[in-house]
Structure formats: C-alpha cells, structure tokens
Design an enzyme around this catalytic site. Structure first.
Site, short mmCIF file in Angstrom:
data_model
loop_
_atom_site.label_atom_id
_atom_site.label_comp_id
_atom_site.label_asym_id
_atom_site.label_seq_id
_atom_site.Cartn_x
_atom_site.Cartn_y
_atom_site.Cartn_z
CE LYS A 158 -16.69 1.74 -3.85
NZ LYS A 158 -17.55 2.67 -4.18
CB SER A 197 -12.19 0.47 -5.30
OG SER A 197 -11.03 0.24 -4.98
CE1 TYR A 240 -15.27 1.58 -0.49
CE2 TYR A 240 -13.25 -0.37 -0.36
CZ TYR A 240 -13.67 1.10 -1.05
OH TYR A 240 -13.70 2.45 -1.94
C1 UD1 Z 1 -7.28 1.73 0.79
C2 UD1 Z 1 -8.14 0.95 0.45
C3 UD1 Z 1 -9.36 1.03 -0.53
C4 UD1 Z 1 -9.14 1.73 -1.00
C5 UD1 Z 1 -8.95 3.28 -0.66
C6 UD1 Z 1 -9.70 4.54 -0.87
C7 UD1 Z 1 -7.13 -0.58 2.46
C8 UD1 Z 1 -6.59 -1.99 2.43
N1 UD1 Z 1 -7.72 -0.71 1.50
O1 UD1 Z 1 -6.32 1.57 -0.38
O2 UD1 Z 1 -9.70 -0.33 -0.56
O3 UD1 Z 1 -10.64 2.05 -1.92
O4 UD1 Z 1 -7.96 3.26 0.62
O5 UD1 Z 1 -8.04 5.45 -1.26
O6 UD1 Z 1 -7.15 0.11 3.36
N2 UD1 Z 1 0.43 3.18 4.42
C9 UD1 Z 1 1.56 3.70 5.69
N3 UD1 Z 1 1.42 4.48 6.21
C10 UD1 Z 1 0.09 4.77 6.67
C11 UD1 Z 1 -0.82 4.70 5.65
C12 UD1 Z 1 -0.54 3.47 4.55
O7 UD1 Z 1 2.19 2.80 5.37
O8 UD1 Z 1 -0.05 5.65 7.29
C13 UD1 Z 1 0.71 2.38 3.37
C14 UD1 Z 1 -0.36 1.54 2.85
O9 UD1 Z 1 0.62 0.38 3.88
C15 UD1 Z 1 -0.39 1.21 1.69
C16 UD1 Z 1 0.13 2.33 1.15
O10 UD1 Z 1 0.05 3.18 2.15
O11 UD1 Z 1 0.53 0.36 1.26
C17 UD1 Z 1 -2.00 3.34 0.68
O12 UD1 Z 1 -2.49 3.03 1.59
P1 UD1 Z 1 -3.62 3.78 1.51
O13 UD1 Z 1 -3.50 4.91 0.97
O14 UD1 Z 1 -4.39 3.63 2.71
O15 UD1 Z 1 -4.32 3.30 -0.11
P2 UD1 Z 1 -4.84 1.72 0.21
O16 UD1 Z 1 -4.88 0.73 1.16
O17 UD1 Z 1 -4.05 1.43 -1.15
#
Ligand code: UD1
Length: 341
Positions: free
Chosen positions: A154, A125, A150
């Site tokens: 990795k 990842s 997690y």
């Molecule tokens: C997350 C994990 C990453 C993992 C991946 C798997 C974290 C810190 N990282 O990535 O290690 O490999 O998932 O798919 O959790 N967001 C919102 N509202 C929400 C959900 C997300 O604003 O309800 C934003 C988050 O702040 C981020 C973006 O959307 O900026 C993407 O979030 P997400 O889909 O959870 O992925 P990551 O955090 O990048």
C-alpha cells in the site's frame, strides 16, 4: 462516464459498483476471481436492476491489461481495488503480494497513460500510519515502516502514484486511506465472503454467532485503552463505497487542488473490541461466546481517523452507526447460511 472498477466483485468493490450503477455510471468490472466469485455480478444486477460488464482479467499480466483497455477503448476513470489483502499470508508469501499488488498497478497505469484516462481512485489503508503518535490521526501524520509486506504494497503503491502524478500534471489521483470497513449491503445480497477461517474481527464474530466457530478470541485485554482491548475506527462499507463517488465527483468537477490528494475514510469514532461485542449482542439479541487471548502480533493498540478533510473537501460524511454496521453484517451472515442450507 465509463468507469473501470478493478476488483469489482470483491467486498468493497462490489458495494462501490452498486453505488456507481445507482448513479447511472457505466461500469466495467475487471476481476480475476481469486478471492470472489462471478455470482456477485448477478447479485449486483439484482440489487440495481442495471447491467454491468464483467471481464475476468488478471491485471498482473500486462497483455491481459492491454487487451482489456483495447476492448473497451479505454475508460474515463479507474477505481483500483484489485489486490491481495491478507496480512498473515503476505508475511509468508511476500513475492506473491509484491508481484500481484505492484505489477497490477503499474500495468494499469501504463494503459491509463496510453488511453489518457482522466483519473484514478486508489484504495489505500490506515495501515500506513502504524501506531500514530496523535489521535485522531490526520493525513499529515508520518508514514511508519510497514509491519507486513501487504502494508508495504500500500505504501509503495501510494509512492508510485504520487511520483507519476508529479511527472504528469494532466493525470489526477485520489488516495483513500480506509479505516476498518465492515457491514454489508442492506439487501443482504452482497457482503464480505472470507475464504477459510476469518482473520478479521466482524466475520469471526458473525460466524461464531451462527455456530460455524466455537468462540471468538479477543486478542489482548491489557492494552492501554479504557477497557484494555484494541480500538479501531469501523466504517460501514456502503458509506465507504460512497466516498469513492465523492472522490470522482471532486475530480470531474475540477475541484481538486492538487493532481494527487489523500483522504482518511473513517467515521472519526474509535470503538474497542468489547464495545463491538456489546453492540453485536444487542442487535443480534444473543450472547456471543468469547475468551481473552494473548495479543496478536503486529496489532496496533488504537487508531481512529480525523475525517475533517474528507468531510469538507469531498463533501462526504459517514452516516451509518455502529449498530447499523453490525446488524447489516449479521443479516448478511444469516443470509449466506440460509442459502447454503
Ligand atoms: C487488518 C489489517 C489491516 C487491513 C485490515 C483489512 C492487521 C495488523 N491489520 O486490520 O492492515 O487493512 O485488516 O480489513 O492485520 N480481533 C480479535 N479477534 C479476532 C480478530 C480480530 O480480537 O479474531 C481484534 C484485533 O486484535 C483488532 C480488531 O479486532 O484489535 C480488529 O481486527 P481486524 O478486523 O483483523 O482488523 P485490523 O487488524 O484493524
């Protein structure tokens, strides 16, 4: 060629199995169904009109892993997806994560050694980069201290595989560092199936749009990005699945320059959370209710991939656009809902 796909009923695994079957590989799925269900096997067979072997196996158990290899007389290659992946849960239950993610890998590699399996493709990842100093991030960027157990599994897995490759020149491995996989198969028969409240952005968006959630919370609008929201490199899961075939081909054709290689698998484009919402509203033709909320702990401000290495050496490139990713995710959500009515 006979390929073992661990975690093959999961989100990325199932899409990869479809691509493998489409290319006429013989596939054995091993999955303990802890975060998926056996119906996915039927869906894969419907999509491809091909048969896939399914073994309900817990790879964190050495005996079960040995039995799997014995039953099938070994494999030509292994694509290893099976792992726990919820960041928040891993903070609360670290031992569960280390036990499952690390023991599975070691058990698998022990059997691969016994049966002289040719190669391993491992799902890593972009989380290993933390917040990179330079963007787009290349494979040479420094690995940062993991922000969660997690993420640490990795990093540890990458180290275990690297050390093993050093000790055994006949063994080949490719580490694929995924950016943010989203979307679903165009048939809408397989896709991401989060259990409970989704933690990831896209399932939260589609569940809000379908009416299962009231509104999306956008975590933070004061980041130092053009619109203040976080930026990620979102990649269609079918493009990602195809990267695994490209990695296997490289090893099978003996084009790999080292017996361990690492590739970033993303599109090379960063999109903010607000850009995702805009694209989703366009393809679904509806307004998405959302509000700004405080930053989420552990979130990286911005990250996107330099994919030159994968483009050149794997001869692979992500093809699908952001709109296509979100449309397929939306079609999948509508399909699950229709089936549950
Ligand atoms: C997350 C994990 C990453 C993992 C991946 C798997 C974290 C810190 N990282 O990535 O290690 O490999 O998932 O798919 O959790 N967001 C919102 N509202 C929400 C959900 C997300 O604003 O309800 C934003 C988050 O702040 C981020 C973006 O959307 O900026 C993407 O979030 P997400 O889909 O959870 O992925 P990551 O955090 O990048």
């Amino acid at each position: 060629m006979k390929i073992l796909v661990t975690g093959g009923t999961g989100y990325i695994g199932s899409h990869t199995v479809v691509e493998l079957l489409n290319e006429n590989f013989e596939v054995v799925i091993a999955d303990n169904l802890s975060n998926s269900n056996a119906e996915v096997v039927d869906k894969i067979e419907e999509i491809t009109a091909k048969k896939v072997h399914f073994e309900k196996t817990d790879l964190s158990c050495p005996t079960a892993t040995a039995e799997l290899f014995q039953k099938h007389g070994g494999f030509d290659g292994v694509i290893h997806f099976a792992a726990f992946k919820a960041v928040g849960e891993s903070v609360k239950e670290p031992l569960k994560y280390y036990h499952n993610n690390i023991f599975s890998l070691i058990n698998l590699m022990n059997e691969m050694e016994k049966y002289k399996t040719q190669f391993l493709v491992f799902s890593s990842s972009c989380t290993v980069y933390g917040q990179p100093e330079e963007l787009p991030v290349t494979e040479n960027a420094a690995i940062q201290k993991a922000l969660s157990p997690y993420g640490n599994t990795k990093q540890i897995a990458e180290e275990i595989i690297t050390d093993y490759c050093l000790s055994n020149p006949n063994f080949n491995a490719i580490l694929l560092r995924y950016f943010n996989p989203i979307g679903a198969h165009p048939s809408a028969k397989i896709g991401e199936l989060p259990i409970g409240v989704p933690q990831n952005l896209i399932p939260y968006i589609t569940q809000t749009a379908i009416g299962k959630r009231e509104k999306l919370s956008v975590f933070g609008n004061d980041y130092s990005t053009p619109d203040g929201t976080c930026i990620r490199d979102y990649i269609h899961v079918v493009d990602l699945a195809q990267a695994h075939l490209a990695a296997m081909r490289r090893i099978a054709e003996q084009k790999n320059e080292e017996n361990i290689e690492t590739f970033n698998i993303g599109t090379g484009n960063g999109f903010s959370v607000l850009e995702i919402i805009n694209s989703f509203e366009k393809v679904s033709n509806q307004k998405l209710p959302y509000e700004f909320a405080p930053r989420r702990e552990g979130d990286i401000e911005k990250v996107w991939a330099n994919t030159t290495l994968a483009n050149e050496k794997l001869k692979w490139k992500a093809k699908l656009s952001l709109d296509e990713m979100l449309l397929s995710a939306w079609n999948w959500e509508k399909n699950i809902n229709k089936n549950n009515e």
